[in-house]
Design an enzyme around this catalytic site. Structure first.
Site, PDB file in Angstrom:
ATOM      1  N   SER A   1       0.867  -1.184   0.000  1.00  0.00           N
ATOM      2  CA  SER A   1       0.000   0.000   0.000  1.00  0.00           C
ATOM      3  C   SER A   1       0.898   1.226   0.000  1.00  0.00           C
ATOM      4  O   SER A   1       1.492   1.575   1.028  1.00  0.00           O
ATOM      5  CB  SER A   1      -0.908  -0.001   1.231  1.00  0.00           C
ATOM      6  OG  SER A   1      -1.788  -1.100   1.199  1.00  0.00           O
TER       7      SER A   1
ATOM      8  N   LYS B   1      -7.138   1.734  -2.626  1.00  0.00           N
ATOM      9  CA  LYS B   1      -6.711   1.307  -1.288  1.00  0.00           C
ATOM     10  C   LYS B   1      -6.695   2.486  -0.317  1.00  0.00           C
ATOM     11  O   LYS B   1      -7.091   2.357   0.853  1.00  0.00           O
ATOM     12  CB  LYS B   1      -5.319   0.664  -1.354  1.00  0.00           C
ATOM     13  CG  LYS B   1      -4.757   0.234   0.020  1.00  0.00           C
ATOM     14  CD  LYS B   1      -5.679  -0.744   0.741  1.00  0.00           C
ATOM     15  CE  LYS B   1      -5.239  -1.052   2.164  1.00  0.00           C
ATOM     16  NZ  LYS B   1      -3.995  -1.810   2.259  1.00  0.00           N
TER      17      LYS B   1
ATOM     18  N   LYS C   1       0.465   5.789   8.099  1.00  0.00           N
ATOM     19  CA  LYS C   1       1.138   6.035   6.826  1.00  0.00           C
ATOM     20  C   LYS C   1       0.133   6.176   5.699  1.00  0.00           C
ATOM     21  O   LYS C   1       0.232   7.061   4.840  1.00  0.00           O
ATOM     22  CB  LYS C   1       2.122   4.889   6.554  1.00  0.00           C
ATOM     23  CG  LYS C   1       2.812   4.924   5.205  1.00  0.00           C
ATOM     24  CD  LYS C   1       2.130   4.017   4.174  1.00  0.00           C
ATOM     25  CE  LYS C   1       2.170   2.563   4.567  1.00  0.00           C
ATOM     26  NZ  LYS C   1       1.559   1.682   3.515  1.00  0.00           N
TER      27      LYS C   1
END
Length: 297
Positions: A95, A170, A238
């Site tokens: 990701s 995502k 993140k």
């Protein structure tokens, strides 16, 4: 059977690679730490570098923590790019940044190779059960050719669009998950502070319009105080950083996402970044000086 490579054998990557080995494929393995013994016993073949994996495999899968990790593994010294030959394919299931994904894809394409971004959702449980949701950015031809391999690792597999679109999907997923965790945390904290049994409140809510997978799974974690990851707060933080960076580039305001990111920052500031992301409730508990439920004895 296609010869495969898998780089990044952490909490998610190891079981994903294991499914490919179990399906009968030759799988060349490389990871930053030690390759799990069970993968070697199952027939996985160790490699000393990402370059060696790319030299030996027709399709190279990556499952790495963050954008800089992917860039280093692809283009650093002894990286994947240096071992590729025309006709091979790179599949990044990490990701990472949608913008840089497009740049990475262009560099791999320039070598005569295909590129697919295929980030996943479902956490460790989904990785072990081969039930991951996989969000794909690739050409239709690449998607069609690799779909049988993806089906060894996931169930809900969608071609979203071209390179970078899988990563964009995502990021959108992570926004929704973070906001739902924060909502469940606030609701259970409110109920607990008001003197209600949070377990009974959760049970009641599961029968109504507030029911969700987050309330079911992560609500139970908050009550039972089971914050072993799963999916770490630090990694979800993140991902929200990617969302906010993208929002700035697009001229968008994402105020709820920013709020969830700040709750995760509270956790990180208190040394809790390695908890499962359901542990985001700890930020609310710290600020409210009250816990949803007592810590397990």
């Amino acid at each position: 059977m296609t010869t495969l490579g898998f780089i990044g054998l952490g909490i998610m990557g190891a079981p994903m690679a294991g499914h490919l080995i179990a399906a009968g494929h030759t799988v060349h393995l490389h990871t930053r730490n030690q390759i799990p013994e069970d993968l070697l016993k199952a027939g996985g073949l160790p490699c000393s570098s990402a370059q060696e994996v790319a030299q030996k495999a027709d399709i190279v899968f990556l499952m790495l923590p963050d954008t800089p990790d992917v860039e280093t593994v692809l283009f650093g010294e002894n990286g994947v790019a240096s071992g590729l030959t025309p006709g091979k394919t790179v599949v990044d299931m990490s990701s990472i940044s949608p913008v840089l994904t497009k740049a990475f894809a262009a560099r791999i394409n320039a070598l005569g190779c295909e590129y697919m971004d295929a980030p996943v959702s479902g956490g460790e449980v989904g990785a072990k059960a081969a039930s991951l949701t996989i969000m794909v950015g690739a050409s239709e031809a690449t998607f069609a050719s690799l779909l049988p391999l993806l089906q060894h690792m996931g169930k809900n597999i969608t071609l979203v669009g071209g390179n970078g679109d899988g990563q964009t999907c995502k990021v959108a997923n992570q926004i929704i998950v973070a906001l739902n965790i924060a909502a469940v945390g606030e609701a259970l904290l409110f109920a607990s502070k008001a003197g209600a049994d949070p377990a009974k409140v959760r049970q009641a809510l599961m029968g109504g319009f507030a029911a969700s997978r987050i309330l079911e799974v992560h609500g139970e974690r908050m009550i039972k105080r089971t914050f072993n990851p799963g999916f770490r707060i630090g990694l979800h933080q993140k991902d929200l950083g990617l969302a906010l960076q993208g929002a700035r580039e697009l001229g968008l305001a994402l105020p709820q996402t920013a709020g969830a990111a700040q709750l995760m920052q509270v956790c990180s500031a208190n040394g809790l970044q390695n908890l499962d992301h359901s542990g985001l409730v700890r930020a609310l508990e710290i600020m409210g000086n009250h816990q949803v439920a007592p810590d397990a004895a």
